[in-house]
Scaffold this motif. Structure first.
Motif, PDB file in Angstrom:
ATOM      1  N   PHE A  84       0.868  -1.190   0.000  1.00  0.00           N
ATOM      2  CA  PHE A  84       0.000   0.000   0.000  1.00  0.00           C
ATOM      3  C   PHE A  84       0.898   1.232   0.000  1.00  0.00           C
ATOM      4  CE2 PHE A  84      -4.513  -0.866   1.553  1.00  0.00           C
ATOM      5  CZ  PHE A  84      -4.521  -2.172   1.097  1.00  0.00           C
ATOM      6  N   PRO A  85       0.407   2.351  -0.586  1.00  0.00           N
ATOM      7  CA  PRO A  85       1.209   3.573  -0.511  1.00  0.00           C
ATOM      8  C   PRO A  85       1.335   4.064   0.930  1.00  0.00           C
ATOM      9  CG  PRO A  85      -0.901   3.992  -1.607  1.00  0.00           C
ATOM     10  CD  PRO A  85      -0.843   2.531  -1.324  1.00  0.00           C
ATOM     11  N   GLN A  86       2.459   4.706   1.213  1.00  0.00           N
ATOM     12  CA  GLN A  86       2.595   5.353   2.517  1.00  0.00           C
ATOM     13  C   GLN A  86       1.631   6.522   2.585  1.00  0.00           C
ATOM     14  OE1 GLN A  86       3.904   4.310   5.112  1.00  0.00           O
ATOM     15  NE2 GLN A  86       6.119   3.978   5.040  1.00  0.00           N
ATOM     16  N   PRO A  87       1.136   6.987   3.730  1.00  0.00           N
ATOM     17  CA  PRO A  87       1.615   6.599   5.065  1.00  0.00           C
ATOM     18  C   PRO A  87       0.880   5.436   5.716  1.00  0.00           C
ATOM     19  CG  PRO A  87       0.137   8.465   5.299  1.00  0.00           C
ATOM     20  CD  PRO A  87       0.145   8.108   3.830  1.00  0.00           C
ATOM     21  N   THR A  88       0.299   4.521   4.943  1.00  0.00           N
ATOM     22  CA  THR A  88      -0.468   3.425   5.554  1.00  0.00           C
ATOM     23  C   THR A  88       0.385   2.653   6.567  1.00  0.00           C
ATOM     24  OG1 THR A  88      -1.433   3.187   3.366  1.00  0.00           O
ATOM     25  CG2 THR A  88      -2.024   1.528   4.990  1.00  0.00           C
ATOM     26  N   ARG A  89       1.578   2.238   6.101  1.00  0.00           N
ATOM     27  CA  ARG A  89       2.438   1.441   6.997  1.00  0.00           C
ATOM     28  C   ARG A  89       2.922   2.282   8.175  1.00  0.00           C
ATOM     29  NH1 ARG A  89       7.820   0.843   5.922  1.00  0.00           N
ATOM     30  NH2 ARG A  89       7.440   1.045   3.699  1.00  0.00           N
ATOM     31  N   ALA A  90       3.271   3.541   7.892  1.00  0.00           N
ATOM     32  CA  ALA A  90       3.758   4.411   8.973  1.00  0.00           C
ATOM     33  C   ALA A  90       2.679   4.600  10.043  1.00  0.00           C
ATOM     34  CB  ALA A  90       4.189   5.759   8.393  1.00  0.00           C
ATOM     35  N   ILE A  91       1.425   4.748   9.601  1.00  0.00           N
ATOM     36  CA  ILE A  91       0.333   4.945  10.584  1.00  0.00           C
ATOM     37  C   ILE A  91       0.162   3.681  11.424  1.00  0.00           C
ATOM     38  CG2 ILE A  91      -2.163   5.265  10.835  1.00  0.00           C
ATOM     39  CD1 ILE A  91      -1.994   7.182   8.403  1.00  0.00           C
ATOM     40  N   SER A  92       0.163   2.528  10.768  1.00  0.00           N
ATOM     41  CA  SER A  92      -0.026   1.286  11.536  1.00  0.00           C
ATOM     42  C   SER A  92       1.123   1.115  12.534  1.00  0.00           C
ATOM     43  CB  SER A  92      -0.141   0.073  10.610  1.00  0.00           C
ATOM     44  OG  SER A  92       1.053  -0.111   9.884  1.00  0.00           O
ATOM     45  N   PHE A  93       2.326   1.473  12.104  1.00  0.00           N
ATOM     46  CA  PHE A  93       3.483   1.402  13.005  1.00  0.00           C
ATOM     47  C   PHE A  93       3.294   2.355  14.195  1.00  0.00           C
ATOM     48  CE2 PHE A  93       7.502   3.636  13.982  1.00  0.00           C
ATOM     49  CZ  PHE A  93       8.222   2.595  14.555  1.00  0.00           C
ATOM     50  N   LEU A  94       2.865   3.585  13.894  1.00  0.00           N
ATOM     51  CA  LEU A  94       2.723   4.600  14.951  1.00  0.00           C
ATOM     52  C   LEU A  94       1.597   4.263  15.933  1.00  0.00           C
ATOM     53  CD1 LEU A  94       3.422   7.852  12.920  1.00  0.00           C
ATOM     54  CD2 LEU A  94       4.869   6.799  14.680  1.00  0.00           C
ATOM     55  N   VAL A  95       0.531   3.638  15.430  1.00  0.00           N
ATOM     56  CA  VAL A  95      -0.551   3.205  16.342  1.00  0.00           C
ATOM     57  C   VAL A  95       0.022   2.204  17.354  1.00  0.00           C
ATOM     58  CG1 VAL A  95      -2.703   1.891  16.481  1.00  0.00           C
ATOM     59  CG2 VAL A  95      -2.462   3.689  14.763  1.00  0.00           C
ATOM     60  N   GLY A  96       0.838   1.272  16.856  1.00  0.00           N
ATOM     61  CA  GLY A  96       1.473   0.297  17.755  1.00  0.00           C
ATOM     62  C   GLY A  96       2.368   0.979  18.770  1.00  0.00           C
ATOM     63  N   ILE A  97       3.143   1.953  18.316  1.00  0.00           N
ATOM     64  CA  ILE A  97       4.031   2.684  19.232  1.00  0.00           C
ATOM     65  C   ILE A  97       3.192   3.407  20.297  1.00  0.00           C
ATOM     66  CG2 ILE A  97       5.621   4.679  19.375  1.00  0.00           C
ATOM     67  CD1 ILE A  97       6.991   2.277  18.232  1.00  0.00           C
ATOM     68  N   ALA A  98       2.086   4.037  19.856  1.00  0.00           N
ATOM     69  CA  ALA A  98       1.245   4.793  20.791  1.00  0.00           C
ATOM     70  C   ALA A  98       0.678   3.866  21.874  1.00  0.00           C
ATOM     71  CB  ALA A  98       0.120   5.497  20.031  1.00  0.00           C
ATOM     72  N   VAL A  99       0.242   2.674  21.483  1.00  0.00           N
ATOM     73  CA  VAL A  99      -0.308   1.718  22.462  1.00  0.00           C
ATOM     74  C   VAL A  99       0.768   1.365  23.495  1.00  0.00           C
ATOM     75  CG1 VAL A  99      -1.162  -0.647  22.781  1.00  0.00           C
ATOM     76  CG2 VAL A  99      -2.066   0.763  20.919  1.00  0.00           C
ATOM     77  N   LYS A 100       1.981   1.073  23.011  1.00  0.00           N
ATOM     78  CA  LYS A 100       3.051   0.679  23.950  1.00  0.00           C
ATOM     79  C   LYS A 100       3.448   1.854  24.840  1.00  0.00           C
ATOM     80  CE  LYS A 100       5.513  -1.073  20.750  1.00  0.00           C
ATOM     81  NZ  LYS A 100       6.328  -1.791  19.779  1.00  0.00           N
ATOM     82  N   PHE A 101       3.426   3.049  24.256  1.00  0.00           N
ATOM     83  CA  PHE A 101       3.777   4.240  25.031  1.00  0.00           C
ATOM     84  C   PHE A 101       2.769   4.446  26.163  1.00  0.00           C
ATOM     85  CE2 PHE A 101       4.354   8.900  25.564  1.00  0.00           C
ATOM     86  CZ  PHE A 101       5.702   8.863  25.873  1.00  0.00           C
ATOM     87  N   TYR A 102       1.486   4.324  25.819  1.00  0.00           N
ATOM     88  CA  TYR A 102       0.426   4.490  26.831  1.00  0.00           C
ATOM     89  C   TYR A 102       0.589   3.449  27.945  1.00  0.00           C
ATOM     90  CZ  TYR A 102      -4.123   4.291  29.071  1.00  0.00           C
ATOM     91  OH  TYR A 102      -5.121   4.274  30.018  1.00  0.00           O
ATOM     92  N   MET A 103       0.804   2.194  27.553  1.00  0.00           N
ATOM     93  CA  MET A 103       0.930   1.136  28.565  1.00  0.00           C
ATOM     94  C   MET A 103       2.166   1.373  29.432  1.00  0.00           C
ATOM     95  SD  MET A 103      -0.419  -2.391  26.757  1.00  0.00           S
ATOM     96  CE  MET A 103       1.004  -2.603  25.729  1.00  0.00           C
ATOM     97  N   SER A 104       3.247   1.853  28.808  1.00  0.00           N
ATOM     98  CA  SER A 104       4.474   2.125  29.572  1.00  0.00           C
ATOM     99  C   SER A 104       4.218   3.190  30.631  1.00  0.00           C
ATOM    100  CB  SER A 104       5.597   2.611  28.643  1.00  0.00           C
ATOM    101  OG  SER A 104       5.879   1.648  27.682  1.00  0.00           O
ATOM    102  N   LEU A 105       3.484   4.239  30.257  1.00  0.00           N
ATOM    103  CA  LEU A 105       3.183   5.306  31.224  1.00  0.00           C
ATOM    104  C   LEU A 105       2.351   4.768  32.380  1.00  0.00           C
ATOM    105  CD1 LEU A 105       2.435   8.411  28.955  1.00  0.00           C
ATOM    106  CD2 LEU A 105       4.539   7.835  30.178  1.00  0.00           C
ATOM    107  N   GLN A 106       1.390   3.904  32.044  1.00  0.00           N
ATOM    108  CA  GLN A 106       0.553   3.308  33.100  1.00  0.00           C
ATOM    109  C   GLN A 106       1.390   2.458  34.047  1.00  0.00           C
ATOM    110  OE1 GLN A 106      -2.770   4.066  33.466  1.00  0.00           O
ATOM    111  NE2 GLN A 106      -2.236   5.506  31.857  1.00  0.00           N
ATOM    112  N   VAL A 107       2.321   1.702  33.474  1.00  0.00           N
ATOM    113  CA  VAL A 107       3.183   0.845  34.305  1.00  0.00           C
ATOM    114  C   VAL A 107       4.060   1.715  35.198  1.00  0.00           C
ATOM    115  CG1 VAL A 107       5.106  -0.809  34.217  1.00  0.00           C
ATOM    116  CG2 VAL A 107       3.166  -1.085  32.669  1.00  0.00           C
ATOM    117  N   LEU A 108       4.626   2.770  34.612  1.00  0.00           N
ATOM    118  CA  LEU A 108       5.464   3.691  35.399  1.00  0.00           C
ATOM    119  C   LEU A 108       4.663   4.295  36.554  1.00  0.00           C
ATOM    120  CD1 LEU A 108       7.654   5.927  33.042  1.00  0.00           C
ATOM    121  CD2 LEU A 108       8.402   4.448  34.940  1.00  0.00           C
ATOM    122  N   ALA A 109       3.450   4.763  36.234  1.00  0.00           N
ATOM    123  CA  ALA A 109       2.622   5.411  37.255  1.00  0.00           C
ATOM    124  C   ALA A 109       2.275   4.432  38.373  1.00  0.00           C
ATOM    125  CB  ALA A 109       1.352   5.970  36.608  1.00  0.00           C
ATOM    126  N   TYR A 110       2.024   3.190  38.012  1.00  0.00           N
ATOM    127  CA  TYR A 110       1.585   2.197  39.005  1.00  0.00           C
ATOM    128  C   TYR A 110       2.739   1.774  39.915  1.00  0.00           C
ATOM    129  CZ  TYR A 110      -0.749  -1.977  40.832  1.00  0.00           C
ATOM    130  OH  TYR A 110      -1.318  -2.915  41.648  1.00  0.00           O
TER     131      TYR A 110
END
Ligand SMILES: N[C@@H](CCC(=O)N[C@@H](CS)C(=O)NCC(=O)O)C(=O)O
Length: 148
Positions: A120-146
């Motif tokens: 597929f043309p970009q940014p399809t792959r970049a967006i899917s990659f960034l969604v994954g990064i955002a999920v891990k970032f959110y979970m990391s913050l939750q783990v840090l806070a806890y």
């Protein structure tokens, strides 16, 4: 309720999506093997004995693309397994956690599909990659806070 049991819907969802991600990675690994045998193109000289007429070539576009998708999985998914597990220990809301794990799986499945199967043309792959990064970032913050 035991945190690491089937009775915990968060842990069940984590286990389910972790296994689905493993299977997705396995599918890429199998596709690389399939393409190598079909095209008779291998990465190391000793592998050429696996198919008559096989050659060494490290530039085949289809194989290299699939290999890059697999390497990108290796850069990303093990981090999900670790952070996701720690996130389960923070006793998050089941609704949020299940949807985060689902979103991560869908994002990585799309990344694989548009990288290794149908380009597929970009940014399809970049967006899917960034969604994954955002999920891990959110979970990391939750783990840090806890835990801090
Ligand atoms: N190691 C990656 C880091 C950045 C990344 O993962 N980017 C995503 C979205 S553009 C990707 O699919 N990169 C292609 C790749 O790793 O082969 C790279 O060099 O591109």
């Amino acid at each position: 309720m035991d945190l690491l049991s089937r009775q915990n819907p968060v842990f069940s969802a984590y286990a389910l999506y972790s296994v689905l991600l493993s299977l997705k990675m396995l599918a890429l690994f199998l596709r690389i093997a399939y393409l190598r045998v079909k095209k008779k193109i291998f990465i190391s000289p000793e592998d050429t004995s696996l198919a008559p007429g096989a050659v060494v070539n490290r530039d085949d576009p289809d194989i290299e693309r699939t290999r890059r998708a697999h390497l990108n999985d290796l850069e990303n998914i093990p981090m999900f397994w670790i952070i996701g597990f720690l996130y389960v220990l923070t006793r998050p809301s089941a609704l949020i956690a299940e949807n985060l794990f689902r979103l991560y799986f869908v994002a990585r499945a799309i990344h694989t599909f548009v990288y290794a199967f149908v380009v597929f043309p970009q940014p399809t792959r970049a967006i899917s990659f960034l969604v994954g990064i955002a999920v891990k970032f959110y979970m990391s913050l939750q783990v840090l806070a806890y835990f801090s």
